[in-house]
Design a protein around this motif. Structure first.
Motif, PDB file in Angstrom:
ATOM      1  N   ALA A  68       0.819  -1.224   0.000  1.00  0.00           N
ATOM      2  CA  ALA A  68       0.000   0.000   0.000  1.00  0.00           C
ATOM      3  C   ALA A  68       0.846   1.264   0.000  1.00  0.00           C
ATOM      4  O   ALA A  68       0.320   2.357  -0.223  1.00  0.00           O
ATOM      5  N   MET A  69       2.135   1.142   0.216  1.00  0.00           N
ATOM      6  CA  MET A  69       3.023   2.318   0.220  1.00  0.00           C
ATOM      7  C   MET A  69       3.068   2.923  -1.175  1.00  0.00           C
ATOM      8  O   MET A  69       3.061   2.196  -2.176  1.00  0.00           O
ATOM      9  N   PRO A  70       3.143   4.254  -1.262  1.00  0.00           N
ATOM     10  CA  PRO A  70       3.124   4.931  -2.574  1.00  0.00           C
ATOM     11  C   PRO A  70       4.170   4.411  -3.561  1.00  0.00           C
ATOM     12  O   PRO A  70       3.883   4.226  -4.730  1.00  0.00           O
ATOM     13  N   GLN A  71       5.378   4.129  -3.126  1.00  0.00           N
ATOM     14  CA  GLN A  71       6.412   3.655  -4.057  1.00  0.00           C
ATOM     15  C   GLN A  71       6.111   2.243  -4.576  1.00  0.00           C
ATOM     16  O   GLN A  71       6.723   1.803  -5.520  1.00  0.00           O
ATOM     17  N   ASN A  72       5.168   1.545  -3.952  1.00  0.00           N
ATOM     18  CA  ASN A  72       4.795   0.209  -4.395  1.00  0.00           C
ATOM     19  C   ASN A  72       3.493   0.210  -5.183  1.00  0.00           C
ATOM     20  O   ASN A  72       2.861  -0.817  -5.339  1.00  0.00           O
ATOM     21  N   GLY A  73       3.062   1.380  -5.613  1.00  0.00           N
ATOM     22  CA  GLY A  73       1.856   1.460  -6.436  1.00  0.00           C
ATOM     23  C   GLY A  73       0.577   1.540  -5.649  1.00  0.00           C
ATOM     24  O   GLY A  73      -0.507   1.419  -6.209  1.00  0.00           O
TER      25      GLY A  73
END
Length: 185
Positions: A179-184
């Protein structure tokens, strides 16, 4: 005469019943209690071997391998590792609750069958100098005739005591990482 015949019939029935109690199972038949005991002994032997691998001999590779995990849990570990691009949920070996071990030994082990191919192994072991006692329950499953660790419930003395069990933690960690931004996310 009727009383005598009835007595003989009764005696014959009692004799047949007693004879059945002494009969041996047919070859290949295993009494249910013996089969259950053999399954429990197999689970206990698996856990004892698992912890025996944590020895102090520096000349021999020791510790657990990925082969101890059930297919489900191995898949969860792999997914978490991939999502984290390396070490994810835990930065230590969950079997021994450690990164390093010294004089690790099991002090108490009780295996309870929870199904035909599942068991709980309540383990207490000591590790370190000074020795620290750790308690946890290994949730075991039998896959393809072999026992494997499917989950761990953290107990007293464990760094994760009071936290969700290992599988719940793996699932939550993987979801959080994804769910982290860098993971899409």
């Amino acid at each position: 005469m009727r009383k005598g015949v009835m007595s003989l019939v009764g005696a014959a029935l009692v004799g047949l019943a007693l004879g059945a109690c002494d009969s041996q199972p047919a070859e290949g038949d295993v009494p249910e209690a013996a089969a259950v005991a053999a399954v429990a002994e197999g689970a206990e032997a698996f856990v004892r071997d698992l912890y025996a691998a944590y020895h102090d001999d520096p000349n021999i590779q020791s510790g657990r391998t990925d082969a101890v995990w059930s297919a489900r849990t191995k898949g969860l570990w792999d997914e978490n590792f991939e999502a984290a691009e390396g070490v994810g949920y835990l930065g230590f070996d969950p079997i021994c609750a450690c990164q390093d071990w010294v004089k690790l030994s099991v002090t108490d082990l009780a295996v309870t069958l929870t199904g035909a191919d599942s068991a709980d192994a309540a383990v207490a072991f000591v590790n370190g100098e000074p020795p620290q006692t750790v308690r946890q329950t290994l949730k075991l499953v039998r896959e393809d005739g072999q026992w494997a660790v499917d989950d761990i419930v953290w107990g007293a003395g464990h760094v994760q005591a009071g936290q969700p069990n290992m599988v719940e933690g793996l699932i939550a960690s993987t979801a959080e990482i994804k769910a982290m931004p860098q993971n899409g996310g």
